[in-house]
Design a protein around this motif. Structure first.
Motif, PDB file in Angstrom:
ATOM      1  N   LEU A  35       0.774  -1.202   0.013  1.00 40.41           N
ATOM      2  CA  LEU A  35      -0.106  -0.067  -0.151  1.00 40.41           C
ATOM      3  C   LEU A  35       0.943   1.097   0.099  1.00 40.41           C
ATOM      4  CD1 LEU A  35      -2.696  -0.610   2.565  1.00 40.41           C
ATOM      5  CD2 LEU A  35      -3.104  -0.391   0.370  1.00 40.41           C
ATOM      6  N   THR A  36       0.532   2.260  -0.834  1.00 36.77           N
ATOM      7  CA  THR A  36       1.125   3.580  -0.614  1.00 36.77           C
ATOM      8  C   THR A  36      -0.027   4.532   0.045  1.00 36.77           C
ATOM      9  OG1 THR A  36       0.466   4.220  -2.975  1.00 36.77           O
ATOM     10  CG2 THR A  36       2.485   3.027  -2.612  1.00 36.77           C
ATOM     11  N   SER A  37       0.568   5.614   0.566  1.00 38.35           N
ATOM     12  CA  SER A  37      -0.549   6.595   1.015  1.00 38.35           C
ATOM     13  C   SER A  37      -1.174   7.287  -0.053  1.00 38.35           C
ATOM     14  CB  SER A  37       0.215   7.491   1.919  1.00 38.35           C
ATOM     15  OG  SER A  37       0.680   7.171   3.079  1.00 38.35           O
TER      16      SER A  37
ATOM     17  N   THR B 247      -3.902   7.450   4.753  1.00 37.29           N
ATOM     18  CA  THR B 247      -2.572   7.186   4.900  1.00 37.29           C
ATOM     19  C   THR B 247      -2.313   5.549   4.950  1.00 37.29           C
ATOM     20  OG1 THR B 247      -0.357   7.897   5.471  1.00 37.29           O
ATOM     21  CG2 THR B 247      -2.080   7.722   7.144  1.00 37.29           C
ATOM     22  N   THR B 248      -1.241   5.212   4.960  1.00 43.04           N
ATOM     23  CA  THR B 248      -0.883   3.820   5.205  1.00 43.04           C
ATOM     24  C   THR B 248       0.289   3.982   6.494  1.00 43.04           C
ATOM     25  OG1 THR B 248      -0.009   1.718   4.670  1.00 43.04           O
ATOM     26  CG2 THR B 248       0.656   3.493   3.220  1.00 43.04           C
ATOM     27  N   PRO B 249       0.186   3.329   7.482  1.00 41.45           N
ATOM     28  CA  PRO B 249       1.199   3.524   8.627  1.00 41.45           C
ATOM     29  C   PRO B 249       2.253   2.761   8.461  1.00 41.45           C
ATOM     30  CG  PRO B 249      -0.652   2.787   9.687  1.00 41.45           C
ATOM     31  CD  PRO B 249      -1.034   2.993   8.052  1.00 41.45           C
ATOM     32  N   ASP B 250       1.819   1.686   7.743  1.00 38.56           N
ATOM     33  CA  ASP B 250       3.113   0.578   7.778  1.00 38.56           C
ATOM     34  C   ASP B 250       3.112  -0.432   6.351  1.00 38.56           C
ATOM     35  OD1 ASP B 250       0.599  -0.871   7.968  1.00 38.56           O
ATOM     36  OD2 ASP B 250       0.733  -2.231   9.546  1.00 38.56           O
TER      37      ASP B 250
ATOM     38  N   GLN C 214      -8.236   6.037  -3.112  1.00 38.94           N
ATOM     39  CA  GLN C 214      -9.408   5.181  -3.175  1.00 38.94           C
ATOM     40  C   GLN C 214     -10.510   5.940  -1.975  1.00 38.94           C
ATOM     41  OE1 GLN C 214     -10.104   2.300  -4.670  1.00 38.94           O
ATOM     42  NE2 GLN C 214      -8.172   2.744  -5.889  1.00 38.94           N
ATOM     43  N   ALA C 215      -9.995   6.469  -0.978  1.00 38.82           N
ATOM     44  CA  ALA C 215     -10.960   7.105  -0.122  1.00 38.82           C
ATOM     45  C   ALA C 215     -11.475   8.467  -0.741  1.00 38.82           C
ATOM     46  CB  ALA C 215      -9.973   7.293   1.402  1.00 38.82           C
TER      47      ALA C 215
END
Length: 141
Positions: free
Chosen positions: A74-76, A100-103, A82-83
């Protein structure tokens, strides 16, 4: 017997202010309950929208193959895209605070809205800020 009749005649009509006072109190309680229920439902709708946006963001992964093994990444920017697409089609008035994606495996979405009471009342504030946070993980690791 005469004094009883005189007391009854002197007390006529004194229950009307009491009945009116209780009726106003009951109406105020009904208005507050209606507003509290609407606030609860607005928060649940915002929670559902944040959950759906996080789920959509988690599905916005790119498939990366490293050492012959496929891995979802996943990328932020992908989560935000998508959101944002989901928020654009949402039926409720809400704003995407961040996505965002934290990990690199999870998508985290924060949504915000302002609730306004359906019934104008002295006991309920004009607007209440609402916020919902949701996290979803990709199905592929």
């Amino acid at each position: 017997m005469r004094t009883v009749r005189r007391c009854i005649r002197e007390e006529e009509g004194t229950i009307l202010p009491l009945v009116l006072g209780y009726a106003l109190l009951a109406l105020a309680a009904v208005f507050v309950c209606v507003c509290a229920t609407d606030l609860y439902l607005a928060q649940k709708r915002l929670d559902g929208l944040a959950d759906a946006a996080a789920l959509a963001g988690a599905d916005g992964f790119t498939l990366v193959v490293e050492d012959g093994e496929p891995r979802a990444e996943l990328t932020s920017a992908g989560v935000r895209e998508q959101a944002s697409a989901l928020f654009a089609t949402a039926s409720i008035d809400a704003a995407l605070v961040y996505a965002t994606t934290p990990d690199g495996v999870s998508a985290r979405v924060v949504a915000a809205a302002v609730w306004h009471p359906p019934v104008v009342s002295l006991f309920v504030p004009e607007g209440v800020p609402l916020q919902a946070t949701a996290t979803s993980r990709t199905a592929l690791r």
